[in-house]
Design a protein around this motif. Sequence first.
Motif, mmCIF file in Angstrom:
data_model
loop_
_atom_site.group_PDB
_atom_site.id
_atom_site.type_symbol
_atom_site.label_atom_id
_atom_site.label_comp_id
_atom_site.label_asym_id
_atom_site.label_seq_id
_atom_site.Cartn_x
_atom_site.Cartn_y
_atom_site.Cartn_z
ATOM 1 N N VAL A 113 6.479 -2.808 11.047
ATOM 2 C CA VAL A 113 5.131 -3.285 11.342
ATOM 3 C C VAL A 113 4.898 -3.119 12.837
ATOM 4 O O VAL A 113 5.531 -3.792 13.656
ATOM 5 C CB VAL A 113 4.940 -4.746 10.924
ATOM 6 N N MET A 140 3.518 0.549 8.910
ATOM 7 C CA MET A 140 2.117 0.146 8.920
ATOM 8 C C MET A 140 1.760 -0.385 10.295
ATOM 9 O O MET A 140 2.633 -0.770 11.082
ATOM 10 C CB MET A 140 1.848 -0.933 7.860
ATOM 11 N N VAL A 142 -0.673 -3.132 12.519
ATOM 12 C CA VAL A 142 -1.557 -4.293 12.581
ATOM 13 C C VAL A 142 -1.999 -4.412 14.035
ATOM 14 O O VAL A 142 -1.215 -4.798 14.902
ATOM 15 C CB VAL A 142 -0.867 -5.589 12.123
ATOM 16 N N THR A 161 -11.601 -9.598 3.706
ATOM 17 C CA THR A 161 -11.413 -8.254 4.242
ATOM 18 C C THR A 161 -12.742 -7.504 4.297
ATOM 19 O O THR A 161 -13.717 -7.867 3.630
ATOM 20 C CB THR A 161 -10.432 -7.424 3.395
ATOM 21 N N THR A 178 -6.744 -13.321 8.899
ATOM 22 C CA THR A 178 -5.454 -13.912 8.552
ATOM 23 C C THR A 178 -5.462 -15.439 8.591
ATOM 24 O O THR A 178 -4.578 -16.074 8.015
ATOM 25 C CB THR A 178 -4.359 -13.401 9.482
ATOM 26 N N VAL A 187 -5.724 -3.582 10.034
ATOM 27 C CA VAL A 187 -4.550 -3.092 9.317
ATOM 28 C C VAL A 187 -4.788 -1.640 8.916
ATOM 29 O O VAL A 187 -5.863 -1.295 8.405
ATOM 30 C CB VAL A 187 -4.283 -3.932 8.055
ATOM 31 N N SER A 188 -3.794 -0.790 9.155
ATOM 32 C CA SER A 188 -3.873 0.586 8.657
ATOM 33 C C SER A 188 -2.488 1.065 8.268
ATOM 34 O O SER A 188 -1.473 0.591 8.784
ATOM 35 C CB SER A 188 -4.501 1.526 9.694
ATOM 36 N N ALA A 198 -0.070 -2.942 2.428
ATOM 37 C CA ALA A 198 -0.002 -3.262 3.853
ATOM 38 C C ALA A 198 -0.743 -4.560 4.156
ATOM 39 O O ALA A 198 -0.251 -5.415 4.903
ATOM 40 C CB ALA A 198 -0.571 -2.110 4.673
ATOM 41 N N CYS A 199 -1.914 -4.732 3.570
ATOM 42 C CA CYS A 199 -2.680 -5.964 3.815
ATOM 43 C C CYS A 199 -1.973 -7.182 3.226
ATOM 44 O O CYS A 199 -1.978 -8.265 3.831
ATOM 45 C CB CYS A 199 -4.086 -5.831 3.241
ATOM 46 N N ALA A 202 0.741 -8.038 5.636
ATOM 47 C CA ALA A 202 0.190 -8.598 6.878
ATOM 48 C C ALA A 202 -0.197 -10.059 6.694
ATOM 49 O O ALA A 202 0.048 -10.905 7.569
ATOM 50 C CB ALA A 202 -1.014 -7.777 7.333
#
Length: 229
Positions: A113, A140, A142, A161, A178, A187-188, A198-199, A202
């Motif tokens: 991350v 990923m 963040v 989101t 969050t 986030v990507s 990924a989300c 996170a």
Amino acid sequence: MEVGEVHAWPSTVEEARDIQDRLRPSLELGDPGPQRPATIAGLDVSYAGDGTGVDRLAAAVVVLDAVTLETVEEAVVAGIAAFPYVPGLFAFRELPTLLEALRRLDTTPGLLVCDGAGLAHPRRFGLACHLGVLTGLPAMGVAKTRLFGRHDQPGPRRGATADLLDDGGEVVGRVLRTQDGTRPVYVSVGHRIDLDTACRHALALSPEFRLPETTRRADRLSRAALRAG
């Protein structure tokens, strides 16, 4: 942990962009990615200067147990920014020191991350993409702030989101709240993970604060190393 072969380091903007173009086809973007990794590593870099010059830096990697979020292992390496400050090529400043920190780990994390972007990048190849390709690990990003793209505001509650879109309307990331009422994060995906996964990670890594524990602990470690050095 072992890190695969690293490309020759660029000395010009053109060489750096060529490397991004050459490595981009190696991205694996259709894989859902690790659903229940045993460990997750956070990576962050702190600068003694303002981040735009030939700055002294410290790169930190903190490995967490993915369930308990307890720290399993950590490594930190001091160095000098390896490339000039150029928008879109920021990863080239940090990668050599981050890779050395990863080499010092006994643990091979199940997921990286990064404090930065993956596909949500003007050249679709941010730090998380670059690290993922070089290490072969799921990765990923963040990010604290938006580097690229446009979006509507997500709802005010934790878990809300909104899609992060490029100028053509393609989804390049997701804006994630969050914590209730706090600013969102960006986030990507980087490599070998999809955006939904990924989300989810996170959010799970952020039980109390806006930023994931991976980022918070790596940030503290890198800042402490600069103060000590």
